[in-house]
Design a protein around this motif. Sequence first.
Motif, short mmCIF file in Angstrom:
data_model
loop_
_atom_site.label_atom_id
_atom_site.label_comp_id
_atom_site.label_asym_id
_atom_site.label_seq_id
_atom_site.Cartn_x
_atom_site.Cartn_y
_atom_site.Cartn_z
N UNK A 1 9.01 25.68 16.34
CA UNK A 1 11.02 25.69 16.22
C UNK A 1 10.37 23.86 16.17
N UNK A 2 11.81 23.15 15.33
CA UNK A 2 12.18 22.14 14.17
C UNK A 2 13.80 21.88 15.46
N UNK A 3 13.55 20.03 15.43
CA UNK A 3 14.40 19.48 16.55
C UNK A 3 14.45 18.48 15.41
N UNK A 4 15.60 17.48 15.80
CA UNK A 4 15.70 16.21 15.44
C UNK A 4 17.10 15.55 16.44
N UNK A 5 16.34 14.74 16.74
CA UNK A 5 17.00 13.24 17.68
C UNK A 5 17.42 12.44 17.11
N UNK A 6 18.25 12.00 18.02
CA UNK A 6 18.76 10.53 17.91
C UNK A 6 18.58 9.54 19.21
N UNK A 7 17.77 8.88 19.09
CA UNK A 7 18.34 7.83 20.91
C UNK A 7 18.77 6.34 20.32
N UNK A 8 20.03 6.01 21.39
CA UNK A 8 20.26 4.82 21.18
C UNK A 8 20.65 4.24 22.84
N UNK A 9 20.16 2.96 22.34
CA UNK A 9 19.99 1.81 23.66
C UNK A 9 21.59 1.98 23.90
N UNK A 10 21.63 1.91 25.45
CA UNK A 10 22.75 1.33 26.02
C UNK A 10 23.15 0.32 26.19
N UNK A 11 24.47 0.15 26.89
CA UNK A 11 24.63 -1.13 27.03
C UNK A 11 24.59 -2.26 27.76
N UNK A 12 23.32 -1.88 29.27
CA UNK A 12 22.63 -2.19 30.12
C UNK A 12 21.38 -2.67 29.82
N UNK A 13 20.08 -3.18 29.63
CA UNK A 13 18.88 -2.79 29.31
C UNK A 13 18.09 -1.63 30.39
N UNK A 14 17.30 -1.37 29.49
CA UNK A 14 17.35 -0.26 29.45
C UNK A 14 17.56 1.28 30.43
N UNK A 15 18.87 1.46 30.12
CA UNK A 15 19.31 2.51 29.43
C UNK A 15 19.90 3.01 28.28
N UNK A 16 19.13 3.92 28.12
CA UNK A 16 19.87 4.71 26.90
C UNK A 16 20.35 6.38 27.09
N UNK A 17 20.58 7.07 25.41
CA UNK A 17 21.36 7.66 24.98
C UNK A 17 20.51 8.92 24.79
N UNK A 18 20.18 10.40 24.33
CA UNK A 18 19.43 11.12 23.38
C UNK A 18 20.81 12.41 23.12
N UNK A 19 20.32 12.52 21.87
CA UNK A 19 21.23 13.27 21.23
C UNK A 19 20.64 14.58 20.27
N UNK A 20 20.48 15.22 21.11
CA UNK A 20 19.07 16.49 20.87
C UNK A 20 19.93 17.66 20.41
N UNK A 21 19.17 18.14 18.77
CA UNK A 21 19.86 18.82 18.02
C UNK A 21 18.07 19.93 17.76
N UNK A 22 18.26 21.27 18.11
CA UNK A 22 17.53 22.13 18.36
C UNK A 22 17.35 23.50 17.09
#
Length: 156
Positions: free
Chosen positions: A62-83
């Motif tokens: 398996x191979x994957x590429x992930x993009x993590x982004x900090x959200x507008x509020x502290x402690x909130x995040x978003x993850x975009x996962x491609x594999x």
Amino acid sequence: MDVLEANGLAALVGEWVGDETIATTRWGQGGPAVGRVSARFDLGGKVLLLDYREEREGKPALQAHAVFVAGQEPGEYALYWFDSYGFAPTQPATGHWDGKRLVFLRSSQRGQTRHIYEWVVDGVYRLVLESSFDGGVNWERVMEGEYRRMDDVSAL
């Protein structure tokens, strides 16, 4: 305050290697694996890019590429996962802190996957992936790995 929470995603930056246990799932046979992770900030520090490579019996899996982004509020995040299984997100996975764990929940036509990043000690983190095919009622462990910074691999 936990080191990951204090530094946000910065604690994941670097080169990592770890032993993994993969469960047999509808996507393939389980067994031991070695995971290699490379993570770096990009776009002026606005996103964390993570590349993952799994090896089984010395061969690429398996191979994957992930993009993590900090959200507008502290402690909130978003993850975009491609594999390499063909997963392409239609929406980001939402993430939040749960004690010392950073937890993301991805949803798709294939079900739900929960990513749990937990800091063990400085230079070591654990990743657990769990899947649910009934809307989050029941969860199956898909993978568990413990990763060390490349300069700390002598401890493996």
